[in-house]
Write a protein that holds these residues in place. Sequence first.
Motif, PDB file in Angstrom:
ATOM      1  N   SER A 174       8.079  12.734  16.001  1.00 23.80           N
ATOM      2  CA  SER A 174       7.670  12.438  14.636  1.00 23.80           C
ATOM      3  C   SER A 174       6.766  13.531  14.086  1.00 23.80           C
ATOM      4  CB  SER A 174       6.987  11.077  14.544  1.00 23.80           C
ATOM      5  OG  SER A 174       5.696  11.110  15.086  1.00 23.80           O
ATOM      6  N   ARG A 175       5.915  14.069  14.929  1.00 25.83           N
ATOM      7  CA  ARG A 175       5.053  15.186  14.488  1.00 25.83           C
ATOM      8  C   ARG A 175       5.904  16.384  14.089  1.00 25.83           C
ATOM      9  NH1 ARG A 175       0.833  14.261  19.249  1.00 25.83           N
ATOM     10  NH2 ARG A 175      -0.574  12.835  18.153  1.00 25.83           N
ATOM     11  N   TRP A 235       4.985   7.016   9.322  1.00 20.50           N
ATOM     12  CA  TRP A 235       3.735   7.266   8.616  1.00 20.50           C
ATOM     13  C   TRP A 235       2.603   7.179   9.617  1.00 20.50           C
ATOM     14  CZ3 TRP A 235       6.473   2.759   8.365  1.00 20.50           C
ATOM     15  CH2 TRP A 235       5.814   1.587   8.718  1.00 20.50           C
ATOM     16  N   VAL A 236       1.449   7.714   9.233  1.00 19.70           N
ATOM     17  CA  VAL A 236       0.275   7.698  10.081  1.00 19.70           C
ATOM     18  C   VAL A 236      -0.775   6.833   9.403  1.00 19.70           C
ATOM     19  CG1 VAL A 236      -1.543   9.089  11.132  1.00 19.70           C
ATOM     20  CG2 VAL A 236       0.771  10.017  10.928  1.00 19.70           C
ATOM     21  N   GLU A 261      14.371  -3.125   4.086  1.00 23.78           N
ATOM     22  CA  GLU A 261      13.738  -4.159   4.896  1.00 23.78           C
ATOM     23  C   GLU A 261      13.831  -3.679   6.333  1.00 23.78           C
ATOM     24  OE1 GLU A 261      15.629  -7.906   4.298  1.00 23.78           O
ATOM     25  OE2 GLU A 261      15.131  -7.967   2.168  1.00 23.78           O
ATOM     26  N   ALA A 262      12.720  -3.818   7.084  1.00 24.11           N
ATOM     27  CA  ALA A 262      12.708  -3.283   8.445  1.00 24.11           C
ATOM     28  C   ALA A 262      11.691  -4.014   9.300  1.00 24.11           C
ATOM     29  CB  ALA A 262      12.371  -1.789   8.404  1.00 24.11           C
ATOM     30  N   ALA A 263      11.737  -3.713  10.586  1.00 27.97           N
ATOM     31  CA  ALA A 263      10.705  -4.144  11.522  1.00 27.97           C
ATOM     32  C   ALA A 263       9.945  -2.889  11.928  1.00 27.97           C
ATOM     33  CB  ALA A 263      11.324  -4.824  12.731  1.00 27.97           C
ATOM     34  N   ALA A 264       8.645  -2.908  11.762  1.00 32.63           N
ATOM     35  CA  ALA A 264       7.808  -1.749  12.071  1.00 32.63           C
ATOM     36  C   ALA A 264       7.246  -1.869  13.477  1.00 32.63           C
ATOM     37  CB  ALA A 264       6.670  -1.642  11.063  1.00 32.63           C
ATOM     38  N   SER A 265       7.013  -0.713  14.079  1.00 33.12           N
ATOM     39  CA  SER A 265       6.367  -0.688  15.396  1.00 33.12           C
ATOM     40  C   SER A 265       5.595   0.606  15.548  1.00 33.12           C
ATOM     41  CB  SER A 265       7.402  -0.829  16.511  1.00 33.12           C
ATOM     42  OG  SER A 265       8.283   0.270  16.501  1.00 33.12           O
ATOM     43  N   GLU A 266       4.601   0.552  16.405  1.00 37.57           N
ATOM     44  CA  GLU A 266       3.818   1.748  16.707  1.00 37.57           C
ATOM     45  C   GLU A 266       4.640   2.636  17.621  1.00 37.57           C
ATOM     46  OE1 GLU A 266      -0.567   2.992  18.449  1.00 37.57           O
ATOM     47  OE2 GLU A 266       0.011   0.889  18.383  1.00 37.57           O
ATOM     48  N   THR A 302       0.838  -1.197   0.000  1.00 40.18           N
ATOM     49  CA  THR A 302       0.000   0.000   0.000  1.00 40.18           C
ATOM     50  C   THR A 302       0.873   1.246   0.000  1.00 40.18           C
ATOM     51  OG1 THR A 302      -1.879   1.055   1.117  1.00 40.18           O
ATOM     52  CG2 THR A 302      -0.182   0.168   2.521  1.00 40.18           C
ATOM     53  N   PRO A 303       0.429   2.302  -0.700  1.00 40.39           N
ATOM     54  CA  PRO A 303       1.172   3.563  -0.623  1.00 40.39           C
ATOM     55  C   PRO A 303       0.800   4.304   0.664  1.00 40.39           C
ATOM     56  CG  PRO A 303      -0.696   3.791  -2.112  1.00 40.39           C
ATOM     57  CD  PRO A 303      -0.677   2.367  -1.649  1.00 40.39           C
ATOM     58  N   VAL A 304       1.803   4.858   1.326  1.00 46.31           N
ATOM     59  CA  VAL A 304       1.562   5.669   2.516  1.00 46.31           C
ATOM     60  C   VAL A 304       2.418   6.930   2.447  1.00 46.31           C
ATOM     61  CG1 VAL A 304       0.882   3.759   4.036  1.00 46.31           C
ATOM     62  CG2 VAL A 304       3.287   4.402   3.904  1.00 46.31           C
ATOM     63  N   TRP A 305       1.870   8.027   2.945  1.00 42.33           N
ATOM     64  CA  TRP A 305       2.631   9.268   3.067  1.00 42.33           C
ATOM     65  C   TRP A 305       3.614   9.062   4.212  1.00 42.33           C
ATOM     66  CZ3 TRP A 305       3.699  12.791   6.830  1.00 42.33           C
ATOM     67  CH2 TRP A 305       4.212  14.023   6.414  1.00 42.33           C
ATOM     68  N   PHE A 306       4.835   9.549   4.058  1.00 38.19           N
ATOM     69  CA  PHE A 306       5.849   9.302   5.086  1.00 38.19           C
ATOM     70  C   PHE A 306       6.681  10.535   5.368  1.00 38.19           C
ATOM     71  CE2 PHE A 306       8.442   8.934   1.351  1.00 38.19           C
ATOM     72  CZ  PHE A 306       9.716   9.288   1.748  1.00 38.19           C
ATOM     73  N   ALA A 307       7.354  10.494   6.499  1.00 44.88           N
ATOM     74  CA  ALA A 307       8.394  11.456   6.865  1.00 44.88           C
ATOM     75  C   ALA A 307       9.600  10.642   7.317  1.00 44.88           C
ATOM     76  CB  ALA A 307       7.914  12.360   7.999  1.00 44.88           C
ATOM     77  N   SER A 308      10.771  11.190   7.092  1.00 47.33           N
ATOM     78  CA  SER A 308      11.997  10.538   7.543  1.00 47.33           C
ATOM     79  C   SER A 308      12.901  11.590   8.163  1.00 47.33           C
ATOM     80  CB  SER A 308      12.706   9.847   6.372  1.00 47.33           C
ATOM     81  OG  SER A 308      13.870   9.200   6.840  1.00 47.33           O
ATOM     82  N   PRO A 309      12.972  11.620   9.480  1.00 49.63           N
ATOM     83  CA  PRO A 309      13.769  12.669  10.133  1.00 49.63           C
ATOM     84  C   PRO A 309      15.270  12.517   9.938  1.00 49.63           C
ATOM     85  CG  PRO A 309      12.935  11.115  11.754  1.00 49.63           C
ATOM     86  CD  PRO A 309      12.301  10.756  10.433  1.00 49.63           C
ATOM     87  N   ASP A 310      15.719  11.315   9.568  1.00 50.75           N
ATOM     88  CA  ASP A 310      17.162  11.077   9.513  1.00 50.75           C
ATOM     89  C   ASP A 310      17.606  10.179   8.354  1.00 50.75           C
ATOM     90  OD1 ASP A 310      16.130   8.671  10.290  1.00 50.75           O
ATOM     91  OD2 ASP A 310      17.072   8.652  12.263  1.00 50.75           O
TER      92      ASP A 310
END
Length: 112
Positions: free
Chosen positions: A105-106, A53-54, A91-96, A39-47
């Motif tokens: 993140s905001r 993503w939300v 490749e990553a592990a996602a978490s809330e 799925t496409p998601v809007w994202f931010a990457s601080p680093d």
Amino acid sequence: MSRPHQLHEDRLKILRSVIDANRFMTLATADEVGTPWATPVWFASPDHRRFLWVSSATTRHSRNIASRPDVAIVIYDSRTTPEHRQAVYVEAAASEIAGDDLDRSRASRASR
């Protein structure tokens, strides 16, 4: 500067430019039995290393991540031609995230 080091630096520069130039990424997940979903998601990457993503907890990809946190991410500009295409594959592990991490993140989303 040594040639291998320069190649590494050149690749990092390309990766950063692809991440900075795009607002959407493709997020690939799988459910508990391995059925894939992208799925496409809007994202931010601080680093340029973490991707935020939300999403609602009820979306298919969020439900998948709750049961299987392994994800794949692709960031690319779909407007380019194949010979000019650059992409980032992760490749990553996602978490809330919550609390202070959510506040940070905001702030990173607001600066994008």
